[in-house]
Enzyme design. Structure first.
Site, PDB file in Angstrom:
ATOM      1  N   ARG A 141       0.852  -1.178   0.000  1.00 36.44           N
ATOM      2  CA  ARG A 141       0.000   0.000   0.000  1.00 36.44           C
ATOM      3  C   ARG A 141       0.895   1.237   0.000  1.00 36.44           C
ATOM      4  NH1 ARG A 141      -3.275  -2.704  -1.712  1.00 36.44           N
ATOM      5  NH2 ARG A 141      -5.355  -3.234  -0.949  1.00 36.44           N
ATOM      6  N   HIS A 187       0.486  -0.317 -10.363  1.00 40.46           N
ATOM      7  CA  HIS A 187      -0.382  -1.153  -9.528  1.00 40.46           C
ATOM      8  C   HIS A 187      -0.749  -2.453 -10.250  1.00 40.46           C
ATOM      9  CE1 HIS A 187      -3.339  -0.877  -5.940  1.00 40.46           C
ATOM     10  NE2 HIS A 187      -3.009  -2.126  -6.170  1.00 40.46           N
TER      11      HIS A 187
END
Length: 310
Positions: free
Chosen positions: A225, A273
């Site tokens: 994250r 991502h």
């Protein structure tokens, strides 16, 4: 008896998941009506992504569970209207994809492939990397993804240490927990992999102080994250050479803004991502199994602890 399953995601993912979910439910022996257009009072299960427009769960009084298609659920765990069980996505495809991505980038840094690519200029510059047994890898976060990555790296011969909030035991991995354990884990991190969930307790876990504990010239890999890293502290550590390189797949703002310093930094690799996407086929099998369990009165898989946030 037919169960009504609401697919609460976007049009693109409906097209991707409709067939695989219907097949998985059939294979699991669950007669189901899968739809995007059910009224709240007739919904038995909600197949969900936290980015869904559905944010008020109050009308869904009959629903037995919310089944997330994402591993990360930090944006929905605090939803006060969500009073039913919430399951996050843990499946083979997600775990295998993450393991392959992490292993690939650890090996890239270990073998110094970037150096080789930067010196394709006609000079013969032998640069032999050490064997894996001489390169220490640390993994912060020993959940399903972190444990799988740590074991895969240990299998390649790297000395692997790992840290988690609660004590863990993993074959081939030196496991630590608690504040003292975090410092010990980072002190052994020639290559650091961040796979913690984002919670108030893990925000900025990698900051100026914790970066100072790491070996000189270490590498940072973050597929976890974006909020785990204090960006300014990491940039400072990169600039002064404390950290040699960073490969970052997740960020506080996504897509990463074009003006962000990470894009231009010579020792940072940005990936969009992609470390591990949910694979529809394997994710659908997990969703179908949880619905089967719900109908059979069995415990759901991968339930989220709302207090911990994962």
């Amino acid at each position: 008896m037919t169960v009504n399953v609401l697919f609460a995601h976007n049009d693109v993912n409906w097209d991707v998941y409709k067939g695989t979910l219907e097949k998985a439910l059939t294979d699991a022996g669950v007669p189901a009506n899968l739809s995007r257009d059910l009224t709240p009072e007739e919904v038995d299960y909600i197949v969900y992504a936290p980015s869904s427009p559905l944010q008020d769960f109050t009308p869904y009084t009959r629903a037995k569970a919310v089944l997330s298609l994402w591993a990360g659920v930090e944006t929905v765990t605090g939803n006060a209207t969500l009073n039913m069980p919430l399951a996050r996505m843990v499946d083979f495809g997600l775990t295998q994809g993450m393991t392959e991505w992490v292993t690939g980038h650890v090996l890239r840094h270990h073998l110094d492939i970037d150096y080789t690519l930067r010196h394709q200029d006609g000079d013969w510059l032998p640069r032999v990397p050490p064997l894996a047994r001489s390169r220490r890898v640390s993994v912060l976060g020993l959940g399903a993804l972190g444990s799988a990555c740590a074991q895969a790296l240990a299998g390649l011969g790297f000395p692997v240490s790992g840290w988690s909030r609660s004590p863990k035991q993993i074959d081939g991995v030196s496991c630590y927990s608690g504040d003292a354990g975090l410092k010990a884990t980072l002190e052994q991190a020639d290559i650091l992999v961040l796979l913690l969930p984002f919670t108030p307790a893990t925000e900025n876990v990698l900051n100026a102080e914790s970066l100072s504990w790491m070996p000189q010239g270490a590498c940072v890999i973050n597929p976890g994250r974006g909020q785990l890293i204090d960006d300014d502290a990491l940039l400072d550590a990169l600039d002064d050479g404390k950290i040699a390189r960073a490969t970052l797949d997740v960020f506080r703002v996504e897509p990463l803004p074009a003006e962000h310093a990470y894009w231009a930094h010579p020792n940072v690799t940005v990936t969009p991502h992609i470390a591990s996407e949910t694979r529809p086929e394997t994710a659908s099998e997990v969703i179908a199994e949880n619905i089967r369990r719900g109908e059979a009165g069995e415990p759901f898989l991968h339930l989220v602890d709302r207090g911990l946030g994962y």
